[in-house]
Write an enzyme that holds these catalytic residues in place. Structure first.
Site, PDB file in Angstrom:
ATOM      1  N   CYS A 231       0.723  -1.074   0.203  1.00 22.55           N
ATOM      2  CA  CYS A 231       0.276  -0.108  -0.635  1.00 22.55           C
ATOM      3  C   CYS A 231       1.167   1.158  -0.366  1.00 22.55           C
ATOM      4  O   CYS A 231       1.580   1.541   0.520  1.00 22.55           O
ATOM      5  CB  CYS A 231      -1.388  -0.077   1.016  1.00 22.55           C
ATOM      6  SG  CYS A 231      -1.953   0.925   1.375  1.00 22.55           S
TER       7      CYS A 231
ATOM      8  N   ASP B 102      -0.406  -6.117   0.141  1.00 21.47           N
ATOM      9  CA  ASP B 102      -1.641  -6.715  -0.766  1.00 21.47           C
ATOM     10  C   ASP B 102      -0.879  -7.098  -1.086  1.00 21.47           C
ATOM     11  O   ASP B 102      -0.016  -7.994  -1.657  1.00 21.47           O
ATOM     12  CB  ASP B 102      -1.710  -5.195  -1.074  1.00 21.47           C
ATOM     13  CG  ASP B 102      -2.473  -4.062  -0.563  1.00 21.47           C
ATOM     14  OD1 ASP B 102      -3.006  -4.413   0.397  1.00 21.47           O
ATOM     15  OD2 ASP B 102      -1.812  -2.987  -0.722  1.00 21.47           O
TER      16      ASP B 102
END
Length: 161
Positions: free
Chosen positions: A52, A59
């Site tokens: 992120c 992620d």
């Protein structure tokens, strides 16, 4: 494998050197031996990771890449290393998917290409961006428009995610 092909593919058959920062130069191609016909090539990368750009949290996603090659094809190990190079890349899900699409279109100049990221939920929500490309003013552009407008019409449930 012929010598010139082996010389042009620097990753295949050699010890793997992983890049830890986004690097599109890792991608390598070889000639499509069946360019007279349309056919799909599909890659599934169930271990894609990025960061992120705001929080730095990881992620995780499965990235699906499907394309109809023209003259060039992507070599699979180079694609794996390229996708791995996103590991420390700070990019929103939508940016990652569109970057992959743009890089592959630039590299391959395919007839058609699509990238779909199915990201694991974080904070109680999942984001699944989809992007595609078809050669402008051809049946492939029409195919891209159709596939985009008809993409993912089946509602997801826990058992078809």
């Amino acid at each position: 494998m012929n010598l010139s092909l082996k010389e042009s593919l620097t990753h295949l058959g050699n010890q793997t050197q992983y890049a830890f920062e986004y690097d599109k130069s890792l991608l390598e191609t070889f000639d499509n031996q069946h360019s007279q016909r349309d056919y799909f090539v599909k890659f599934n990368c169930p271990e894609f990771t990025s960061l992120c750009p705001i929080t730095g949290q990881p992620d995780f996603a499965t990235i699906y890449i499907s394309y109809i090659p023209d003259k060039k094809m992507v070599e699979s190990k180079s694609l794996k290393l390229y996708l791995f190079s996103f590991r420390n890349h700070g990019g929103f899900h939508e940016d990652c998917v569109n970057t992959i699409l743009n890089d592959l279109v630039e590299l391959l100049q395919p007839r058609y290409l699509e990238v779909w990221g199915k990201f694991m939920p974080r904070g109680g929500i999942s984001i699944d961006p989809y992007a595609n490309y078809g050669i402008p003013n051809t049946k492939y552009a029409q195919m891209a428009e159709y596939r985009l407008t008809h993409h993912d019409l089946t509602l997801e449930k826990i058992d078809n995610r």
